[in-house]
Design a protein around this motif. Structure first.
Motif, PDB file in Angstrom:
ATOM      1  N   ALA A  37     -16.154  -5.525  39.226  1.00 30.31           N
ATOM      2  CA  ALA A  37     -15.998  -6.139  40.557  1.00 30.31           C
ATOM      3  C   ALA A  37     -16.602  -7.544  40.575  1.00 30.31           C
ATOM      4  CB  ALA A  37     -16.648  -5.266  41.618  1.00 30.31           C
ATOM      5  N   GLU A  41     -14.533 -11.201  40.951  1.00 31.60           N
ATOM      6  CA  GLU A  41     -14.850 -12.109  42.059  1.00 31.60           C
ATOM      7  C   GLU A  41     -15.403 -13.454  41.572  1.00 31.60           C
ATOM      8  OE1 GLU A  41     -14.847 -12.926  46.107  1.00 31.60           O
ATOM      9  OE2 GLU A  41     -14.257 -11.006  45.233  1.00 31.60           O
ATOM     10  N   ARG A  62     -28.552  -0.333  45.234  1.00 28.19           N
ATOM     11  CA  ARG A  62     -27.832  -1.593  45.353  1.00 28.19           C
ATOM     12  C   ARG A  62     -28.063  -2.368  44.064  1.00 28.19           C
ATOM     13  NH1 ARG A  62     -25.668   0.730  48.805  1.00 28.19           N
ATOM     14  NH2 ARG A  62     -25.571   0.228  51.007  1.00 28.19           N
ATOM     15  N   TYR A  79     -23.976  -5.307  45.420  1.00 28.79           N
ATOM     16  CA  TYR A  79     -22.937  -4.281  45.344  1.00 28.79           C
ATOM     17  C   TYR A  79     -23.535  -2.887  45.489  1.00 28.79           C
ATOM     18  CZ  TYR A  79     -20.046  -7.967  43.331  1.00 28.79           C
ATOM     19  OH  TYR A  79     -19.348  -9.127  43.125  1.00 28.79           O
ATOM     20  N   ASP A  80     -22.710  -1.960  45.994  1.00 29.20           N
ATOM     21  CA  ASP A  80     -23.129  -0.555  45.968  1.00 29.20           C
ATOM     22  C   ASP A  80     -22.725   0.039  44.620  1.00 29.20           C
ATOM     23  OD1 ASP A  80     -20.406   0.139  46.089  1.00 29.20           O
ATOM     24  OD2 ASP A  80     -20.508   0.818  48.165  1.00 29.20           O
ATOM     25  N   SER A  82     -20.409   1.917  43.776  1.00 32.06           N
ATOM     26  CA  SER A  82     -18.966   2.011  43.529  1.00 32.06           C
ATOM     27  C   SER A  82     -18.308   0.653  43.295  1.00 32.06           C
ATOM     28  CB  SER A  82     -18.283   2.694  44.715  1.00 32.06           C
ATOM     29  OG  SER A  82     -18.788   3.988  44.881  1.00 32.06           O
ATOM     30  N   GLY A  83     -19.089  -0.410  43.312  1.00 31.57           N
ATOM     31  CA  GLY A  83     -18.533  -1.741  43.089  1.00 31.57           C
ATOM     32  C   GLY A  83     -18.074  -2.443  44.348  1.00 31.57           C
ATOM     33  N   ASN A  84     -18.436  -1.908  45.519  1.00 28.85           N
ATOM     34  CA  ASN A  84     -18.099  -2.563  46.787  1.00 28.85           C
ATOM     35  C   ASN A  84     -19.175  -3.589  47.120  1.00 28.85           C
ATOM     36  OD1 ASN A  84     -15.853  -0.792  47.319  1.00 28.85           O
ATOM     37  ND2 ASN A  84     -17.384   0.771  47.762  1.00 28.85           N
ATOM     38  N   MET A  85     -18.742  -4.820  47.424  1.00 26.20           N
ATOM     39  CA  MET A  85     -19.729  -5.835  47.773  1.00 26.20           C
ATOM     40  C   MET A  85     -20.330  -5.526  49.134  1.00 26.20           C
ATOM     41  SD  MET A  85     -19.627  -9.977  48.022  1.00 26.20           S
ATOM     42  CE  MET A  85     -19.204 -10.218  46.330  1.00 26.20           C
ATOM     43  N   LYS A  86     -21.649  -5.554  49.200  1.00 24.26           N
ATOM     44  CA  LYS A  86     -22.359  -5.276  50.441  1.00 24.26           C
ATOM     45  C   LYS A  86     -22.838  -6.561  51.116  1.00 24.26           C
ATOM     46  CE  LYS A  86     -22.509  -1.554  51.492  1.00 24.26           C
ATOM     47  NZ  LYS A  86     -21.451  -0.830  52.193  1.00 24.26           N
ATOM     48  N   ASP A 123     -20.905  -7.116  54.326  1.00 19.06           N
ATOM     49  CA  ASP A 123     -19.616  -6.452  54.090  1.00 19.06           C
ATOM     50  C   ASP A 123     -18.776  -6.304  55.350  1.00 19.06           C
ATOM     51  OD1 ASP A 123     -21.467  -4.623  55.092  1.00 19.06           O
ATOM     52  OD2 ASP A 123     -20.686  -2.949  53.921  1.00 19.06           O
TER      53      ASP A 123
END
Length: 157
Positions: A37, A41, A62, A79-80, A82-86, A123
């Motif tokens: 991720a 980006e 994190r 990121y969390d 799972s690769g989601n940007m926080k 996010d």
């Protein structure tokens, strides 16, 4: 008795060090989802990764990627698992703060007290500004809303 006191002291010291260690960020290698991720980006950027436990029970991880945007500007992508940007934090100069925040700082802090300034986008696409200041030998993060209105001051250790 002396031996018991020494053992107790060592045990207490070890316990305190373990407690302190929970707040220290260490360099890590994040999961592949997180690395991919970040690379998607920010292609070509070389991050230094650390992890931090957050949440009510420190039960969420994190991953923080610190990197240089260029020779003078630093950034942080969070990121969390799972690769989601926080959140994304970008270092900015004082002149890029909203005028309202600049006015607040000039009124309440000498220029030398300001140590770092960043714009933060979370996010949910909410923008805030964080200003690190030093006052009375203590460090504080001052949080301003997207319009520069003062929100809160958080003492840092």
């Amino acid at each position: 008795m002396r031996r018991v006191s020494l053992i107790f002291a060592l045990f207490s010291f070890s316990f305190l060090m373990a407690q302190e260690g929970t707040n220290i960020k260490k360099t890590v290698i994040p999961p592949e989802l997180v690395r991919v991720a970040f690379e998607k980006e920010y292609p070509g950027k070389i991050p230094v990764w650390s992890e931090e436990y957050v949440g009510d029970d420190n039960d969420e991880i994190r991953y923080e990627a610190k990197y240089n945007v260029d020779n003078t500007i630093k950034a942080l992508a969070i990121y969390d698992n799972s690769g989601n940007m926080k959140a994304y934090e970008l270092q900015i100069p004082l002149s890029k703060l909203p005028v309202k925040a600049q006015t607040y700082l000039k009124k309440n802090y000498p220029a030398k007290a300001i140590k770092e300034i960043a714009v933060v986008v979370d996010d949910k696409n909410q923008t805030t500004y964080e200003v690190g200041v030093e006052k009375d030998s203590k460090f504080y993060d001052l949080i301003f809303d997207k319009n520069g209105g003062f929100d809160v001051s958080i003492e840092k250790n």
